[in-house]
Write an enzyme that holds these catalytic residues in place. Structure first.
Site, PDB file in Angstrom:
ATOM      1  CE  LYS A 119      -2.266  -0.802   3.965  1.00 49.51           C
ATOM      2  NZ  LYS A 119      -1.953  -2.172   4.342  1.00 49.51           N
ATOM      3  CG  ASN A 142      -2.262   2.674   7.213  1.00 48.85           C
ATOM      4  OD1 ASN A 142      -2.672   2.694   8.370  1.00 48.85           O
ATOM      5  ND2 ASN A 142      -1.392   1.780   6.777  1.00 48.85           N
ATOM      6  CG  HIS A 189      -4.323  -6.018  10.574  1.00 53.09           C
ATOM      7  ND1 HIS A 189      -3.409  -5.591  11.515  1.00 53.09           N
ATOM      8  CD2 HIS A 189      -4.039  -5.320   9.444  1.00 53.09           C
ATOM      9  CE1 HIS A 189      -2.611  -4.684  10.964  1.00 53.09           C
ATOM     10  NE2 HIS A 189      -2.962  -4.507   9.709  1.00 53.09           N
TER      11      HIS A 189
HETATM   12  N1  UMA Z   1      -5.929   3.871  22.138  1.00 52.96           N
HETATM   13  C1  UMA Z   1      -6.993   4.055  23.013  1.00 52.96           C
HETATM   14  N2  UMA Z   1      -7.881   3.013  23.169  1.00 52.96           N
HETATM   15  C2  UMA Z   1      -7.747   1.827  22.504  1.00 52.96           C
HETATM   16  C3  UMA Z   1      -6.647   1.662  21.605  1.00 52.96           C
HETATM   17  C4  UMA Z   1      -5.760   2.726  21.439  1.00 52.96           C
HETATM   18  O1  UMA Z   1      -7.123   5.090  23.640  1.00 52.96           O
HETATM   19  O2  UMA Z   1      -8.577   0.935  22.678  1.00 52.96           O
HETATM   20  C5  UMA Z   1      -4.996   5.005  21.941  1.00 52.96           C
HETATM   21  C6  UMA Z   1      -3.546   4.695  22.220  1.00 52.96           C
HETATM   22  O3  UMA Z   1      -3.252   4.816  23.593  1.00 52.96           O
HETATM   23  C7  UMA Z   1      -2.842   5.767  21.394  1.00 52.96           C
HETATM   24  C8  UMA Z   1      -3.805   6.008  20.236  1.00 52.96           C
HETATM   25  O4  UMA Z   1      -5.041   5.377  20.581  1.00 52.96           O
HETATM   26  O5  UMA Z   1      -2.657   6.962  22.103  1.00 52.96           O
HETATM   27  C9  UMA Z   1      -3.249   5.408  18.974  1.00 52.96           C
HETATM   28  O6  UMA Z   1      -4.165   5.535  17.928  1.00 52.96           O
HETATM   29  P1  UMA Z   1      -3.889   4.738  16.568  1.00 52.96           P
HETATM   30  O7  UMA Z   1      -3.403   3.364  16.899  1.00 52.96           O
HETATM   31  O8  UMA Z   1      -5.045   4.886  15.697  1.00 52.96           O
HETATM   32  O9  UMA Z   1      -2.564   5.458  15.983  1.00 52.96           O
HETATM   33  P2  UMA Z   1      -2.361   6.803  15.155  1.00 52.96           P
HETATM   34  O10 UMA Z   1      -1.098   7.399  15.643  1.00 52.96           O
HETATM   35  O11 UMA Z   1      -3.566   7.650  15.114  1.00 52.96           O
HETATM   36  O12 UMA Z   1      -2.011   6.186  13.711  1.00 52.96           O
HETATM   37  C10 UMA Z   1      -3.060   5.814  12.833  1.00 52.96           C
HETATM   38  C11 UMA Z   1      -2.668   4.510  12.140  1.00 52.96           C
HETATM   39  N3  UMA Z   1      -2.435   3.465  13.134  1.00 52.96           N
HETATM   40  C12 UMA Z   1      -3.083   2.285  13.086  1.00 52.96           C
HETATM   41  O13 UMA Z   1      -3.871   2.010  12.221  1.00 52.96           O
HETATM   42  C13 UMA Z   1      -2.758   1.290  14.174  1.00 52.96           C
HETATM   43  C14 UMA Z   1      -1.378   4.734  11.344  1.00 52.96           C
HETATM   44  O14 UMA Z   1      -1.112   3.554  10.611  1.00 52.96           O
HETATM   45  C15 UMA Z   1      -1.591   5.880  10.367  1.00 52.96           C
HETATM   46  O15 UMA Z   1      -0.357   6.158   9.708  1.00 52.96           O
HETATM   47  C16 UMA Z   1      -2.052   7.126  11.116  1.00 52.96           C
HETATM   48  O16 UMA Z   1      -3.252   6.826  11.873  1.00 52.96           O
HETATM   49  C17 UMA Z   1      -2.395   8.282  10.160  1.00 52.96           C
HETATM   50  O17 UMA Z   1      -3.531   7.987   9.390  1.00 52.96           O
HETATM   51  C18 UMA Z   1       0.003   2.749  11.082  1.00 52.96           C
HETATM   52  C19 UMA Z   1      -0.330   1.258  11.064  1.00 52.96           C
HETATM   53  O18 UMA Z   1       0.341   0.489  11.737  1.00 52.96           O
HETATM   54  C20 UMA Z   1       1.201   2.961  10.169  1.00 52.96           C
HETATM   55  N4  UMA Z   1      -1.352   0.826  10.310  1.00 52.96           N
HETATM   56  C21 UMA Z   1      -1.725  -0.589  10.173  1.00 52.96           C
HETATM   57  C22 UMA Z   1      -0.897  -1.247   9.083  1.00 52.96           C
HETATM   58  O19 UMA Z   1      -0.352  -0.530   8.197  1.00 52.96           O
HETATM   59  O20 UMA Z   1      -0.829  -2.497   9.074  1.00 52.96           O
HETATM   60  C23 UMA Z   1      -3.175  -0.680   9.803  1.00 52.96           C
END
Ligand code: UMA
Length: 457
Positions: A119, A142, A189
């Site tokens: 992606k 993402n 996932h």
């Molecule tokens: N949190 C809660 N409650 C929960 C779970 C998490 O409060 O039940 C909090 C955590 O404590 C943390 C926050 O949520 O403070 C994290 O949020 P998030 O995991 O959505 O992370 P972001 O920093 O917002 O990043 C997200 C995407 N992360 C995921 O999908 C896990 C990022 O993708 C993306 O770049 C960003 O938004 C901008 O759009 C990363 C990823 O790993 C790269 N994606 C997966 C992948 O590519 O396989 C899907």
């Protein structure tokens, strides 16, 4: 959607949550953010939010906070079956993801790319091609830039090229790409989606709102992806590494070609030898990007130029250095088995493979054939190590390393000139690292330290 005066809760204060909260506030909503992390862990974010008049709930999610809202925006990493979300949904409160929120305000056209692997490379390349073609383009999703952050600069004539994950797509209803791309669907996932089929159906949401004037680009070689065509009302285009297609992009006589329609003329785009990216999986990514960009109106010359100038994105089969004749590659983004398989397949053999991290209910035995044919030894790290070892035992020598520094040291000791040391872990990183980027940076530093040590000896 009117936001002024609405009580909106943002769940999760990562990149997406922070961007969504600030956007909602700018649009006049009364915003609260709720995060599981402690106030101490959020020490940097909290003052900035309070300054903007945004309330913060830290250290967990309170049901009362959730119930007091008019709308809830969920960060991609927060599962939709979080108990507080399930409860308020049952009361009829609207709960949507950050992508769905952004999609309602984004102007212009959306070109969205999903898939289990490839992606980011495909999104970055497609963005480069459109920009090279002089098309007003923004890249996000993402890939690391929250989609809400693209809203202000979008215009009626601009294109937003978005990398979208199953986490983001899962909760969409109105998200409507003009061009949607599914690169491949292979297991990933499963811990979050429960089953492969649920995961695949989340990905298919990329085209559910499309109509007959929209376009859907699918991988003809990936069975689960190809089968999605039957459920789409959009015009379907194909890309294939293996065969010619009726309309779309494929490989013919050593070059990538494109045909705009069943009876259209075949356009030669770029020779395979001029693609700087490594591995057959990257040719697939280029095919998808070529097809999508051509459909968005990029001319052939701009496409060829951008493809030839494009280098590997960080942490995706990224060449790090040669030390003592051994090539080191950082593929930290390979967070599932299929991605690791593609990386191993990109080299003819003599691979020292570093595997492990946090397991996602994966089956590492799927690597068996490739391990036998191309890998000299596997070095395991992280909490998934024992599971990996039990599933691949007897195929190749296994060195139990626990940590990345021990794995790099062991692989360096065993490596001979001409060998490859490959970090392509097939697992997520969260047991030992902040994220895959952190893991990749640590790996690169360890390789640089090896190189420096070699320079001194
Ligand atoms: N949190 C809660 N409650 C929960 C779970 C998490 O409060 O039940 C909090 C955590 O404590 C943390 C926050 O949520 O403070 C994290 O949020 P998030 O995991 O959505 O992370 P972001 O920093 O917002 O990043 C997200 C995407 N992360 C995921 O999908 C896990 C990022 O993708 C993306 O770049 C960003 O938004 C901008 O759009 C990363 C990823 O790993 C790269 N994606 C997966 C992948 O590519 O396989 C899907």
């Amino acid at each position: 959607m009117e936001l002024k005066g609405k009580k909106v809760l943002v769940v999760g204060l990562g990149k997406s949550g922070l961007a969504a909260a600030l956007f909602l506030r700018r649009r006049g909503a009364q915003v609260t953010v709720s995060d599981m992390r402690s106030a101490a862990a959020l020490a940097k974010e909290i003052p900035a939010l309070l300054e903007h008049g945004i309330s913060v709930e830290s250290g967990g999610h309170g049901l009362l906070t959730f119930r007091r809202q008019d709308l809830i925006i969920v960060s991609p990493g927060v599962p939709m079956d979080t108990p507080e979300l399930v409860q308020v949904k049952a009361f009829g409160l609207p709960v949507i993801g950050e992508l769905e929120l952004a999609a309602q305000f984004l102007k212009g056209s959306i070109l969205a790319i999903t898939g289990s692997n490839g992606k980011t490379t495909t999104t970055a390349l497609t963005g480069e091609i459109l920009a090279a073609a002089g098309i007003e383009t923004q890249v996000g999703g993402n890939i690391g830039v929250p989609v809400v952050d693209l809203i202000e600069k979008s215009s009626d004539t601009s294109w937003s090229v978005l990398e979208v994950s199953s986490f983001q797509l899962e909760s969409t209803h109105l998200f409507h790409p003009r061009i949607a791309v599914i690169l491949n669907i292979t297991p990933d996932h499963l811990d979050r989606h429960g089953s492969f089929e649920n995961y695949a159906l989340a990905k298919e949401r990329i085209f559910t709102v499309q109509t007959a004037v929209d376009m859907l680009v699918l991988n003809a070689d990936n069975p689960r992806t190809a089968e999605a065509a039957a459920r789409s009302t959009a015009q379907v285009y194909w890309f294939s590494l293996e065969n010619g297609v009726s309309q779309g992009a494929w490989v013919q006589d050593g070059q990538i070609v494109f045909r705009p329609s069943d009876n259209g003329a075949i356009e030669p785009i770029v020779a395979l030898k001029d693609i700087p990216l490594k591995g057959a999986h990257n040719v697939e990514n280029v095919l998808a990007a070529v097809c999508a960009a051509r459909l968005a109106g990029a001319p052939v010359e701009a496409i060829a130029k951008a493809v030839q100038a494009f280098r590997a994105v960080e942490h995706r089969l990224e060449f790090v250095a040669t030390v003592n004749g051994v090539d080191y590659y950082n593929d930290s983004k390979a967070t599932n088995v299929d991605a690791a398989a593609k990386a191993v397949a990109a080299f003819p053999g003599c691979i020292h493979l570093i595997l492990g991290g946090k397991d996602k209910n994966s089956n590492y035995a799927d690597l068996s054939d490739l391990l036998r044919k191309r890998v000299k030894a596997v070095y395991t790290i992280g909490s998934a190590a024992e599971k990996i070892e039990s599933q691949i035992r007897g195929l190749v020598p296994i060195v139990h390393c626990e940590t990345l520094d021990k794995a790099v040291a062991a692989a360096a000791k065993a490596g001979h000139p001409g060998d490859v040391v490959l970090l392509s872990p097939a697992c997520s990183s969260f047991d030992q690292f902040e994220n895959y980027e952190h893991r990749g940076r640590v790996f690169k530093q360890l390789v640089m330290d090896l190189r420096d040590a070699q320079g001194r000896s």
